[in-house]
Design a protein around this motif. Structure first.
Motif, mmCIF file in Angstrom:
data_model
loop_
_atom_site.group_PDB
_atom_site.id
_atom_site.type_symbol
_atom_site.label_atom_id
_atom_site.label_comp_id
_atom_site.label_asym_id
_atom_site.label_seq_id
_atom_site.Cartn_x
_atom_site.Cartn_y
_atom_site.Cartn_z
ATOM 1 N N ILE A 185 0.834 -1.212 0.000
ATOM 2 C CA ILE A 185 0.000 0.000 0.000
ATOM 3 C C ILE A 185 0.862 1.252 0.000
ATOM 4 N N LEU A 186 1.965 1.224 0.743
ATOM 5 C CA LEU A 186 2.856 2.385 0.780
ATOM 6 C C LEU A 186 3.374 2.729 -0.618
ATOM 7 N N THR A 187 3.602 1.714 -1.434
ATOM 8 C CA THR A 187 4.066 1.946 -2.801
ATOM 9 C C THR A 187 2.936 2.410 -3.712
ATOM 10 N N LEU A 188 1.770 1.757 -3.590
ATOM 11 C CA LEU A 188 0.657 2.039 -4.493
ATOM 12 C C LEU A 188 0.030 3.412 -4.259
ATOM 13 N N ARG A 189 0.030 3.880 -3.004
ATOM 14 C CA ARG A 189 -0.690 5.129 -2.712
ATOM 15 C C ARG A 189 -0.052 6.348 -3.359
ATOM 16 N N GLU A 190 1.197 6.233 -3.828
ATOM 17 C CA GLU A 190 1.884 7.353 -4.461
ATOM 18 C C GLU A 190 1.748 7.341 -5.975
ATOM 19 N N GLN A 191 1.044 6.350 -6.526
ATOM 20 C CA GLN A 191 0.954 6.254 -7.976
ATOM 21 C C GLN A 191 -0.153 7.138 -8.541
ATOM 22 N N GLU A 192 -0.161 7.281 -9.871
ATOM 23 C CA GLU A 192 -1.028 8.256 -10.525
ATOM 24 C C GLU A 192 -2.514 7.956 -10.338
ATOM 25 N N PHE A 193 -2.887 6.685 -10.316
ATOM 26 C CA PHE A 193 -4.313 6.394 -10.208
ATOM 27 C C PHE A 193 -4.877 6.816 -8.854
ATOM 28 N N MET A 194 -4.020 6.844 -7.807
ATOM 29 C CA MET A 194 -4.492 7.322 -6.502
ATOM 30 C C MET A 194 -4.631 8.846 -6.518
ATOM 31 N N GLN A 195 -3.772 9.543 -7.247
ATOM 32 C CA GLN A 195 -3.923 10.991 -7.383
ATOM 33 C C GLN A 195 -5.217 11.312 -8.125
ATOM 34 N N ALA A 196 -5.566 10.471 -9.109
ATOM 35 C CA ALA A 196 -6.831 10.655 -9.827
ATOM 36 C C ALA A 196 -8.018 10.425 -8.898
ATOM 37 N N CYS A 197 -7.922 9.446 -8.014
ATOM 38 C CA CYS A 197 -9.002 9.185 -7.050
ATOM 39 C C CYS A 197 -9.192 10.381 -6.122
ATOM 40 N N THR A 198 -8.089 10.987 -5.700
ATOM 41 C CA THR A 198 -8.166 12.173 -4.834
ATOM 42 C C THR A 198 -8.802 13.333 -5.582
ATOM 43 N N ALA A 199 -8.408 13.512 -6.835
ATOM 44 C CA ALA A 199 -8.965 14.607 -7.633
ATOM 45 C C ALA A 199 -10.465 14.429 -7.867
ATOM 46 N N LEU A 200 -10.917 13.181 -7.956
ATOM 47 C CA LEU A 200 -12.342 12.904 -8.175
ATOM 48 C C LEU A 200 -13.148 12.922 -6.883
#
Length: 303
Positions: A185-200
């Motif tokens: 999770i520590l690795t995945l949370r910094e990826q682009e799809f999580m930034q997209a989830c935050t933006a949405l």
């Protein structure tokens, strides 16, 4: 399992689009050893479910006039010292042992994913508290601890003993999975799809359980299979020592416990040996499945 899609080119040629789950299944299916383990395990599960139902015997049925009889047409695996059918008790005991392993693995997965997912996503104080707690649980000596706790729970009703053993194993087994999930999770949370989830504007619950944890499901599946095998062995050990599932309810552990009687060990091997062989086959088959899944989900191979 992922569905196959077909992409149609301008030339009219169809190209099959295959997802990672289908690729993993194909790799697993190509692994003959893993498939052999799967076939053996499925046969064992079907046997422990349906054989006791077909035989139509009750766990309390006994006839001392046919005690300690060897295998025959009437009793394929003979009878025990109370005249109970050994074949019926073997498969009914398998039902108990496999259910304990399944429940313990399920509890381990739930606790490990919950703690690891929350710890890895939020970090900070939550991460420190949850990881320090998991390290405390992880530091407890598993075998002595579970024996000591099981020995003190003599007040638990016999019909609930199976669930108690599964609960003990699951509660003491989750820290390893939690640490693995947290690292992913520590690795995945910094990826682009999580930034997209935050933006949405997705909620934290949605981010963790709908977007992060599904990406570590392969790791969880492999760990669950290996944990199930370990739980079956632990239950067998506890029952062998008289601290798990107790007679008259059979389990592979308390059936193997009969071998502690030198007379039964020497003269009536059909009363204890089949339980040991079934336990061995089950654990080996689960481990083969786990190894096959580990190879199938290897990210280096999912190209």
């Amino acid at each position: 399992m992922a569905k196959k899609d077909a992409v149609v080119l301008d030339t009219g040629e169809k190209i099959e689009s295959v997802g990672p789950w289908m690729i993993a299944w194909r790799k697993f299916r190509a692994n003959k050893i893993a498939m052999a383990g799967l076939v053996i395990f499925v046969l064992i599960v079907l046997s422990v479910i349906f054989v006791p139902m077909i035989m139509g015997i009750d766990v309390h049925d006994y006839d001392v006039s046919i005690a300690n009889q060897g295998p025959s047409g009437a009793h394929w695996l003979g009878t025990d010292n109370q005249g109970r059918d050994c074949m019926y008790r073997l498969f009914l005991g398998g039902r108990i042992s496999i259910m304990v392993g399944l429940l313990a693995a399920l509890l381990t997965v739930v606790l490990g994913c919950l703690v690891g997912g929350i710890s890895g996503y939020y970090g900070g104080m939550a991460d420190n508290l949850l990881m320090r707690f998991s390290e405390i649980v992880y530091a407890l000596p598993f075998t002595p601890m579970i024996i000591a706790v099981a020995a003190t729970m003599v007040w638990v009703p016999q019909n609930q003993k199976m669930y108690t053993v599964a609960l003990l194993i699951g509660v003491l087994s989750w820290p390893g999975l939690a640490r693995l999930v947290r690292g992913q999770i520590l690795t995945l949370r910094e990826q682009e799809f999580m930034q997209a989830c935050t933006a949405l504007g997705f909620s934290d619950f949605s981010k963790i359980f709908r977007h992060l944890l599904p990406n570590v499901i392969s790791l969880v599946i492999v760990n669950a299979t290996l944990q199930m095998a370990s739980a079956i062995l632990t239950e067998a050990g506890l029952s062998f020592l008289g601290m798990g599932v107790m007679p008259p309810t059979p389990s592979w552990g308390n059936l193997m416990n009969l071998a502690r009687d030198q007379r039964i060990f020497q003269y009536y091997p059909w009363q204890w040996m089949p339980a040991g062989l079934m336990c061995l086959l089950t654990v080996v088959s689960i481990n083969l499945i786990g190894e096959g899944l580990r190879d199938a989900f290897d990210p280096k191979e999912l190209q």
